[in-house]
Design an enzyme around this catalytic site. Structure first.
Site, mmCIF file in Angstrom:
data_model
loop_
_atom_site.group_PDB
_atom_site.id
_atom_site.type_symbol
_atom_site.label_atom_id
_atom_site.label_comp_id
_atom_site.label_asym_id
_atom_site.label_seq_id
_atom_site.Cartn_x
_atom_site.Cartn_y
_atom_site.Cartn_z
ATOM 1 N N HIS A 63 -16.878 77.028 46.906
ATOM 2 C CA HIS A 63 -17.556 78.109 47.626
ATOM 3 C C HIS A 63 -18.441 78.949 46.709
ATOM 4 C CE1 HIS A 63 -14.228 77.407 50.713
ATOM 5 N NE2 HIS A 63 -15.356 77.072 51.282
ATOM 6 N N ASP A 139 -23.739 73.147 67.956
ATOM 7 C CA ASP A 139 -24.067 72.059 67.041
ATOM 8 C C ASP A 139 -25.172 72.530 66.079
ATOM 9 O OD1 ASP A 139 -24.158 69.156 66.224
ATOM 10 O OD2 ASP A 139 -26.209 69.438 66.924
ATOM 11 N N GLY A 140 -24.963 72.300 64.794
ATOM 12 C CA GLY A 140 -25.901 72.791 63.788
ATOM 13 C C GLY A 140 -27.300 72.215 63.941
ATOM 14 N N ASP A 157 -22.451 73.707 54.930
ATOM 15 C CA ASP A 157 -21.059 73.593 54.465
ATOM 16 C C ASP A 157 -20.359 72.660 55.445
ATOM 17 O OD1 ASP A 157 -18.549 73.915 53.424
ATOM 18 O OD2 ASP A 157 -18.293 75.972 54.120
ATOM 19 N N CYS A 158 -20.710 71.399 55.345
ATOM 20 C CA CYS A 158 -20.364 70.454 56.412
ATOM 21 C C CYS A 158 -19.239 69.506 55.999
ATOM 22 C CB CYS A 158 -21.607 69.644 56.774
ATOM 23 S SG CYS A 158 -22.333 68.822 55.360
ATOM 24 N N THR A 159 -18.742 68.779 56.984
ATOM 25 C CA THR A 159 -17.794 67.700 56.734
ATOM 26 C C THR A 159 -18.562 66.518 56.135
ATOM 27 O OG1 THR A 159 -18.184 67.090 59.025
ATOM 28 C CG2 THR A 159 -16.193 68.308 58.585
ATOM 29 N N ASP A 160 -17.834 65.470 55.775
ATOM 30 C CA ASP A 160 -18.514 64.258 55.303
ATOM 31 C C ASP A 160 -19.277 63.636 56.471
ATOM 32 O OD1 ASP A 160 -17.758 63.163 52.391
ATOM 33 O OD2 ASP A 160 -16.194 64.497 53.151
ATOM 34 N N PRO A 164 -18.337 64.580 63.836
ATOM 35 C CA PRO A 164 -19.390 65.516 64.252
ATOM 36 C C PRO A 164 -20.337 65.913 63.118
ATOM 37 C CG PRO A 164 -17.239 66.602 64.202
ATOM 38 C CD PRO A 164 -16.981 65.141 64.011
HETATM 39 N N1 SAM Z 1 -15.870 72.299 52.287
HETATM 40 C C1 SAM Z 1 -15.710 71.242 53.189
HETATM 41 C C2 SAM Z 1 -16.034 69.887 52.622
HETATM 42 O O1 SAM Z 1 -16.796 69.795 51.646
HETATM 43 O O2 SAM Z 1 -15.496 68.919 53.137
HETATM 44 C C3 SAM Z 1 -16.303 71.460 54.527
HETATM 45 C C4 SAM Z 1 -15.755 72.715 55.094
HETATM 46 S S1 SAM Z 1 -15.907 73.167 56.757
HETATM 47 C C5 SAM Z 1 -14.249 72.975 57.275
HETATM 48 C C6 SAM Z 1 -16.817 71.929 57.612
HETATM 49 C C7 SAM Z 1 -17.073 72.348 59.038
HETATM 50 O O3 SAM Z 1 -18.230 71.701 59.563
HETATM 51 C C8 SAM Z 1 -15.947 72.016 60.007
HETATM 52 O O4 SAM Z 1 -15.323 73.201 60.406
HETATM 53 C C9 SAM Z 1 -16.625 71.310 61.185
HETATM 54 O O5 SAM Z 1 -16.118 71.681 62.440
HETATM 55 C C10 SAM Z 1 -18.079 71.729 60.981
HETATM 56 N N2 SAM Z 1 -19.048 70.825 61.590
HETATM 57 C C11 SAM Z 1 -19.010 69.475 61.656
HETATM 58 N N3 SAM Z 1 -20.062 69.004 62.328
HETATM 59 C C12 SAM Z 1 -20.797 70.072 62.694
HETATM 60 C C13 SAM Z 1 -22.001 70.224 63.432
HETATM 61 N N4 SAM Z 1 -22.651 69.170 63.900
HETATM 62 N N5 SAM Z 1 -22.477 71.471 63.623
HETATM 63 C C14 SAM Z 1 -21.818 72.564 63.136
HETATM 64 N N6 SAM Z 1 -20.662 72.478 62.436
HETATM 65 C C15 SAM Z 1 -20.156 71.252 62.229
#
Ligand code: SAM
Length: 285
Positions: A63, A139-140, A157-160, A164
């Protein structure tokens, strides 16, 4: 009773295992499988769709680097857009900058915010209640394509790129981020572990590179993102921001009076030095 183990199989032929010393929550949200458990080494751990998202013990590295590097490089960030980041850690770090006047956070899954506020309260540390914050459950990609708002900094700050989060590595997403940046603004994103996921760097360079005058990556080792240093994507039309002199970063850091545990101006500067195997990978792209 035998301790159960969480096994993350994100990479082909390689896995990381964490003992589940206490299962705190497990459920399917409207968007993904969510689990929160306590591990003896990492403290509380959040996983989504079987992939580690954040842990209490090492979240500060991730972070701080994704928030403070672009903010100190830019020097006058007022408006920030965070995509994803439902655990609240990124929001917490961004809000530590008194010059930040407004943060819009677009998270697709309300359940992540709610459950992290309950089970990982130190991540957000009250950040969701800050009057500078506006939360959008959306949705982003759709948000960045439609919004009329403009930002000095966009943080993905997204998932892999599975589930989604896959769309947050696509050209339409990067184009949308570009259109909602103020002139001279910065885009940064978590971009996987370069040693394990080299294609993620190549794909990002191919999609993001053509949109900006300057595109590169910086890195930090985050132990729970196993397999090497994590890469953060960087893009801006102001080519000077990636090489702000150390004395200027040091002045800005001192003025901000923020106590960090990982970020220092010297770490900031060094993080843009990429090892030869990554430079070779990106060479000519
Ligand atoms: N630090 C983390 C990592 O590197 O794996 C990611 C942290 S955060 C939990 C990721 C967030 O992205 C999740 O809460 C997920 O719900 C969100 N997310 C996934 N797809 C998304 C989308 N299309 N739009 C907005 N948020 C999304």
């Amino acid at each position: 009773m035998k301790t159960p183990w969480f096994v993350e199989k994100l990479h082909a032929g390689y896995s990381q295992s964490l003992s589940i010393d206490e299962l705190l929550f497990e459920s399917k949200t409207a968007h993904q499988e969510l689990m929160i458990f306590r591990n003896a080494t990492f403290g509380r751990v959040l996983t989504l769709d079987g992939i580690v998202q954040t842990t209490e013990r090492d979240e500060f590295i991730y972070h701080e680097m994704l928030a403070h590097v672009p903010i100190f490089a830019h020097g006058s960030v007022r408006r920030v857009l965070i995509i994803g980041g439902g655990d609240g850690g990124m929001l917490r770090e961004v809000l530590r900058h008194s010059g930040v006047e407004q943060v819009v956070q677009v998270e697709i899954d309300q359940a992540v915010i709610d459950l992290c506020t309950t089970y990982l309260p130190n991540h957000s540390a009250g950040a969701f209640d800050d009057p500078r914050v506006q939360i959008e459950i959306a949705d982003g990609v759709e948000f960045v394509q439609a919004t009329g708002e403009r930002f000095d900094l966009v943080i993905s700050d997204c998932t892999d790129p599975v589930g989604p989060g896959e769309v947050l590595f696509s050209s339409p997403f990067y184009q949308g981020c570009k259109r909602c940046l103020n002139p001279g603004g910065v885009f940064v994103a978590q971009n996987g572990v370069g040693f394990m996921q080299p294609d993620e760097l190549v794909d990002t360079r191919g999609r993001l590179g053509p949109l900006f005058a300057d595109q590169s990556f910086y890195t930090a080792a985050v132990p729970s993102y196993a397999g090497g240093s994590m890469a953060f994507a960087w893009a801006s039309d102001d080519v000077r921001l990636r090489t702000v002199p150390l004395d200027q970063l040091t002045r800005r850091f001192a003025q901000a009076a923020i106590k960090t545990r990982y970020y220092t101006p010297a770490v900031h500067q060094a993080s843009f030095a990429l090892p030869a195997y990554l430079l070779d990978l990106l060479d000519g792209l």
